[in-house]
Design a protein around this motif. Structure first.
Motif, PDB file in Angstrom:
ATOM      1  N   GLU A 131       0.533  16.833  21.396  1.00 31.61           N
ATOM      2  CA  GLU A 131       0.894  17.386  22.698  1.00 31.61           C
ATOM      3  C   GLU A 131       2.285  18.020  22.661  1.00 31.61           C
ATOM      4  O   GLU A 131       2.515  19.056  23.295  1.00 31.61           O
ATOM      5  CB  GLU A 131       0.838  16.287  23.759  1.00 31.61           C
ATOM      6  CG  GLU A 131      -0.566  15.767  24.034  1.00 31.61           C
ATOM      7  CD  GLU A 131      -0.577  14.704  25.111  1.00 31.61           C
ATOM      8  OE1 GLU A 131       0.485  14.492  25.738  1.00 31.61           O
ATOM      9  OE2 GLU A 131      -1.634  14.085  25.331  1.00 31.61           O
ATOM     10  N   VAL A 132       3.208  17.397  21.924  1.00 31.49           N
ATOM     11  CA  VAL A 132       4.549  17.976  21.810  1.00 31.49           C
ATOM     12  C   VAL A 132       4.505  19.293  21.053  1.00 31.49           C
ATOM     13  O   VAL A 132       5.165  20.274  21.431  1.00 31.49           O
ATOM     14  CB  VAL A 132       5.494  16.976  21.119  1.00 31.49           C
ATOM     15  CG1 VAL A 132       6.826  17.639  20.775  1.00 31.49           C
ATOM     16  CG2 VAL A 132       5.740  15.773  22.016  1.00 31.49           C
ATOM     17  N   GLN A 133       3.728  19.367  19.980  1.00 28.65           N
ATOM     18  CA  GLN A 133       3.613  20.610  19.229  1.00 28.65           C
ATOM     19  C   GLN A 133       2.980  21.716  20.065  1.00 28.65           C
ATOM     20  O   GLN A 133       3.311  22.887  19.909  1.00 28.65           O
ATOM     21  CB  GLN A 133       2.799  20.378  17.962  1.00 28.65           C
ATOM     22  CG  GLN A 133       3.524  19.557  16.909  1.00 28.65           C
ATOM     23  CD  GLN A 133       2.700  19.370  15.655  1.00 28.65           C
ATOM     24  OE1 GLN A 133       1.533  19.742  15.618  1.00 28.65           O
ATOM     25  NE2 GLN A 133       3.299  18.790  14.634  1.00 28.65           N
ATOM     26  N   ALA A 134       2.068  21.342  20.955  1.00 25.89           N
ATOM     27  CA  ALA A 134       1.451  22.348  21.816  1.00 25.89           C
ATOM     28  C   ALA A 134       2.448  22.947  22.801  1.00 25.89           C
ATOM     29  O   ALA A 134       2.274  24.077  23.262  1.00 25.89           O
ATOM     30  CB  ALA A 134       0.277  21.735  22.582  1.00 25.89           C
ATOM     31  N   LEU A 135       3.510  22.201  23.131  1.00 24.80           N
ATOM     32  CA  LEU A 135       4.523  22.716  24.046  1.00 24.80           C
ATOM     33  C   LEU A 135       5.500  23.665  23.370  1.00 24.80           C
ATOM     34  O   LEU A 135       6.186  24.431  24.049  1.00 24.80           O
ATOM     35  CB  LEU A 135       5.312  21.554  24.664  1.00 24.80           C
ATOM     36  CG  LEU A 135       4.517  20.599  25.561  1.00 24.80           C
ATOM     37  CD1 LEU A 135       5.407  19.458  26.013  1.00 24.80           C
ATOM     38  CD2 LEU A 135       3.945  21.333  26.763  1.00 24.80           C
ATOM     39  N   MET A 136       5.574  23.626  22.036  1.00 29.68           N
ATOM     40  CA  MET A 136       6.516  24.467  21.316  1.00 29.68           C
ATOM     41  C   MET A 136       6.008  25.902  21.233  1.00 29.68           C
ATOM     42  O   MET A 136       4.803  26.140  21.228  1.00 29.68           O
ATOM     43  CB  MET A 136       6.742  23.920  19.901  1.00 29.68           C
ATOM     44  CG  MET A 136       7.379  22.551  19.874  1.00 29.68           C
ATOM     45  SD  MET A 136       7.616  21.959  18.187  1.00 29.68           S
ATOM     46  CE  MET A 136       8.380  20.369  18.516  1.00 29.68           C
ATOM     47  N   PRO A 137       6.925  26.878  21.158  1.00 30.49           N
ATOM     48  CA  PRO A 137       6.498  28.274  20.999  1.00 30.49           C
ATOM     49  C   PRO A 137       5.732  28.461  19.703  1.00 30.49           C
ATOM     50  O   PRO A 137       6.175  28.055  18.635  1.00 30.49           O
ATOM     51  CB  PRO A 137       7.824  29.053  20.979  1.00 30.49           C
ATOM     52  CG  PRO A 137       8.800  28.157  21.662  1.00 30.49           C
ATOM     53  CD  PRO A 137       8.372  26.756  21.332  1.00 30.49           C
ATOM     54  N   GLY A 138       4.554  29.040  19.801  1.00 29.75           N
ATOM     55  CA  GLY A 138       3.731  29.250  18.625  1.00 29.75           C
ATOM     56  C   GLY A 138       2.921  28.048  18.224  1.00 29.75           C
ATOM     57  O   GLY A 138       2.237  28.073  17.203  1.00 29.75           O
TER      58      GLY A 138
END
Length: 284
Positions: free
Chosen positions: A274-281
């Protein structure tokens, strides 16, 4: 002619070798090896681990509280041993008491490196760090701390900063001066050189990040609690013989702790995604 031809061939071979060493721009860099990961973990532990960035006085206070908790665990272990020794024998009593060492072991592994560095920081003078502010964020993996990125002569460095000092940081690239403790890298003061031209808007911390940074604390607590509950509940049951009784208590504690570890591992992976999904790209 033959000598010139040999020299030309050697130059061509060197050029070919140089071209092969060039990495295409679109090809990602190789993943970190096991040795690199060990070095990263070693640097993480040497800088205080999960206590990095906090004030030495706070870390010492946490260490004293943890010492009191460890003493309470020892007293409970001794009391259980004496209570269960007569009705169930020494093996069951020993198993029921030894399991209370789990909180002490977890506490030492997580808090001892930071506590040792905090004692050193109280005797050492803070150092000055000067550089260009590259970025600032209220979100970080440490509870109650934000993050600053400062470009110094040695490269770009990251520092964990308390919210009251983060409020002094502007939104534009300016030169800053940080006063940092040498061991825990706690930022005692933040100074801005020049005019503050752009205000920095508040950045709310995502809820998923708040849950993620609680995992390093909740996971060992849940593991220790699961092991204690599993062992001690079975230890007080009227089972015979004593040897099988003690083995059953060990198996129950290990099974319950293993189940908690599996659930926490799956939950942590889900939070990371979920945290990676919030990052750009990032993957969505």
């Amino acid at each position: 002619m033959g000598k010139k031809r040999i020299q030309a061939q050697s130059r061509n071979q060197r050029q070919v070798r140089q071209v092969r060493q060039v990495r295409p721009k679109n090809v990602p860099a190789p993943a970190a090896t096991g040795g690199d990961q060990r070095k990263q973990r070693q640097r993480y532990v040497e800088s205080g681990g999960m206590l990095q960035g906090y004030a030495p006085e706070t870390v010492v206070r946490i260490g004293y509280i943890s010492g009191a908790v460890a003493l309470a665990c020892v007293l409970i272990a001794v009391g259980l041993f004496l209570l269960l020794l007569r009705p169930y024998g020494w093996f069951v009593a020993t198993v029921a008491g030894v399991v209370w060492a789990a909180p002490i072991v977890f506490g030492l592994s997580f808090l001892a490196p930071g506590f040792r560095l905090a004692l050193q920081d109280r005797k050492l003078e803070p150092r000055m760090v000067q550089g260009q502010l590259m970025g600032a964020s209220e979100a970080s993996t440490s509870i109650g701390l934000g993050m600053l990125m400062v470009k110094t002569r040695g490269g770009v460095e990251q520092y964990l900063v308390t919210p009251e000092r983060m409020s002094k940081v502007p939104g534009n690239q300016v030169n800053v001066i940080l006063t940092v403790t040498p061991k825990l890298r706690h930022v005692r003061s933040v100074g801005v050189m020049g005019q503050r031209m752009v205000g920095r808007p508040e950045q709310p911390v995502p809820e998923v990040l708040k849950r993620l940074r609680l995992m390093p604390i909740l996971t060992p607590v849940a593991l220790a609690a699961a092991a204690i509950i599993g062992v001690d509940v079975v230890a007080v049951l009227p089972l015979k013989p004593d040897l099988l009784h003690g083995i059953a208590a060990i198996v129950a504690g290990a099974a319950l702790a293993g189940a908690v570890f599996g659930v926490s591992h799956l939950l942590q992976r889900r939070l990371y995604d979920e945290v990676q999904a919030l990052m750009p790209g990032g993957m969505r």
